[in-house]
Design an enzyme around this catalytic site. Structure first.
Site, mmCIF file in Angstrom:
data_model
loop_
_atom_site.group_PDB
_atom_site.id
_atom_site.type_symbol
_atom_site.label_atom_id
_atom_site.label_comp_id
_atom_site.label_asym_id
_atom_site.label_seq_id
_atom_site.Cartn_x
_atom_site.Cartn_y
_atom_site.Cartn_z
ATOM 1 C CB ALA A 1 -0.923 -0.016 1.222
ATOM 2 C CE1 TYR A 2 5.262 5.359 3.331
ATOM 3 C CE2 TYR A 2 6.759 4.610 1.609
ATOM 4 C CZ TYR A 2 6.408 5.535 2.574
ATOM 5 O OH TYR A 2 7.191 6.636 2.781
ATOM 6 C CB SER B 1 17.496 4.305 0.701
ATOM 7 O OG SER B 1 17.181 5.617 0.281
ATOM 8 C CE LYS C 1 16.055 -2.611 -0.550
ATOM 9 N NZ LYS C 1 15.110 -2.613 0.598
ATOM 10 C CE LYS D 1 25.119 -2.506 -3.305
ATOM 11 N NZ LYS D 1 25.799 -2.667 -2.013
ATOM 12 C CB CYS E 1 -14.906 -31.939 20.932
ATOM 13 S SG CYS E 1 -14.569 -32.566 19.264
ATOM 14 C CB CYS F 1 -13.272 -37.098 18.178
ATOM 15 S SG CYS F 1 -14.219 -35.666 17.625
HETATM 16 ZN ZN LIG Z 1 -14.612 -34.718 19.567
#
Ligand SMILES: [Zn+2]
Length: 495
Positions: free
Chosen positions: A45-46, A91, A125, A302, A420, A442
């Site tokens: 965004a910047y 920079s 970088k 570079k 659960c 389960c």
């Molecule tokens: Zn369960």
């Protein structure tokens, strides 16, 4: 201001008022980042906002604000500090596409008056903070932030905590290493655990954590970071670099002195003859990105030759002989809307974050993994939080942390399950990863179905309906029972 709107808005500026508002938002974002250590908006965004401001300034040179952040190192927001740099610490200019890299090469050729003959270097970088580390007679005496490029802040309080910057070198060298300090992913996790243990807010991402840690001089705890040098200059007039040393040779001298350089990273430092080859190395480093143990936000190209660097020279913000090829954002900010829980085949309760849709590394992300309840508590995540989300390549998106400063008032801590979510039974909380108290029972049906599948036991025709019947009849209580089923049991189940 919310981050999502900042990200999704299109920044076409129709007038001076909008331009000034955009400049102010850039200033606010940079000041918050450098001053308070968190981000009002993510990099993508910047960058988009910054490019729109640059476009407008190019079309309206007479109306450009004289103090526009686009014309200054670190966009003019980094605290300047009072330590003068030995030579400006600038920079880099950015490119985003192969065409822009080619255009940069053409501008370099114009400045040199001929084709670059000394070749190019290519290196990652790192996504951290630039610092200068001064060694005198082999002792690390001072660390300085980049600041405004001519003056930085003394952050010597981190001496002794930075891997790659030893307090004492094996040789009595005097020089200034320049490079990036950052948290590796592992150090970032450890730092946030330490912060949580001290009741401090977690860092939203490794880079914000680095900025905050460099500035914080009075913390009751110390956090380990890592440094890699990408340059060096001589200090106090003491000879250090080989005469006429280019970039690769400079880093080799730094490495010989005992300081880590970008050449020591898994992404490496590459020397190539042409810009086409440089582009190939850029692509190769980009492909490694998801597997690197630290964040990178680009690849630096570079001109290697010291002579050509001197001829090309410097602008006010960056050298003309180097450029950063920025990679697509792999970290964005978005809103944590909900968390749901599922029971895996092994009975483990797995939380998944529901996110406001966000574009990340080429795909729209709406879900991310949250690991386990301890992890959620450690990160102090709230429903409604703006969170940083990381995704690179094929990895599963992960929530890194909340941007605590942007938490809305009505945000509530992520609710943890009391029963659960699959069977409604009790939960075994004895380990970090919670499980249904029934364990594999389960979610027995999906487990059996999975085990019977082609990739494991490859039992032809044992589909979900069959499995449900075998469980209901009590003939199958675990995977092992599949091996002892009789023909009669199977017949009854299929009827
Ligand atoms: Zn369960």
């Amino acid at each position: 201001m919310t981050n999502v709107s900042a990200v999704e808005a299109s920044f076409s500026m129709s007038g001076r008022a909008e331009y000034e508002a955009a400049v102010q938002r850039l200033r606010d974002a940079s000041r918050t980042y450098y001053g308070a250590g968190y981000s009002l908006m993510d990099d993508a965004a910047y960058d988009r906002l910054r490019l729109a401001v640059l476009d407008w300034e190019a079309e309206h040179p007479d109306e450009t604000a004289p103090d526009s952040p686009t014309g200054r190192v670190a966009d003019g927001a980094a605290p300047a500090g009072d330590v003068a740099h030995t030579a400006r610490l600038l920079s880099l200019d950015n490119v985003f596409t192969p065409e822009q890299l080619t255009a940069w090469g053409a501008s370099l050729r114009r400045r040199l008056g001929h084709e670059p003959a000394g070749g190019f270097t290519v290196e990652p970088k790192m996504d951290g903070a630039a610092v200068a580390a001064r060694y005198r007679d082999g002792r690390l005496t001072q660390i300085i932030t980049r600041g405004d490029g001519t003056h930085g802040e003394d952050v010597s309080h981190v001496i002794g905590t930075v891997v790659g910057l030893p307090e004492q070198l094996p040789v009595p060298a005097t020089f200034e290493a320049r490079g990036e300090v950052l948290f590796t992913q592992e150090q970032f996790e450890a730092a946030n655990e330490t912060r949580a243990a001290h009741g401090a807010g977690v860092f939203a991402n490794p880079r914000n954590g680095t900025a905050g840690t460099l500035r914080a001089k009075d913390r009751p705890y110390r956090l380990a970071m890592t440094f890699w040098a990408y340059g060096a200059v001589e200090l106090d007039g003491v000879p250090f670099l080989p005469a006429g040393a280019g970039h690769a040779e400079t880093l080799a001298a730094v490495a010989r002195a005992g300081v880590r350089t970008t050449a020591d990273t898994p992404a490496g430092l590459h020397t190539v003859a042409t810009l086409d080859e440089a582009q190939e190395k850029v692509d190769a480093i980009a492909a490694l990105r998801a597997s690197l143990p630290f964040g990178i936000d680009g690849v630096v190209v570079k001109a290697d030759s010291a002579t050509e660097q001197a001829t090309a020279g410097f602008g006010t913000r960056f050298p003309y002989w180097a450029v950063a090829y920025k990679l697509p954002a792999v970290e964005r900010q978005t809103v944590l809307q909900d968390v749901f829980w599922e029971v895996g085949r092994t009975g483990v309760l797995a939380p998944t974050a529901v996110l406001a849709p966000v574009e990340l590394d080429g795909s729209t992300v709406t879900r991310a993994t949250l690991h386990n309840p301890a992890d959620i508590l450690r990160r102090d995540l709230h429903i409604g939080d703006t969170v940083t989300v990381y995704k690179a390549g094929d990895i599963i998106p992960r929530v890194q942390a909340a941007v605590v400063e942007l938490r809305p008032q009505d945000a509530v801590p992520v609710p943890l399950p009391h029963e659960c979510p699959h069977c409604g039974g009790g939960i075994d909380k004895s380990q970090e990863r919670w499980r249904c108290a029934k364990g594999t029972a389960c979610a027995l049906a999906p487990l059996i179905e999975y085990a019977a599948g082609r990739d494991i036991l490859d039992i032809d025709g044992l589909g979900r309906k069959y499995v449900d019947a075998l469980i209901a009849s009590g003939d199958v209580g675990d995977v092992a029972d599949l091996f002892t089923l009789t023909e009669e049991q199977l017949t009854v189940a299929s009827g």
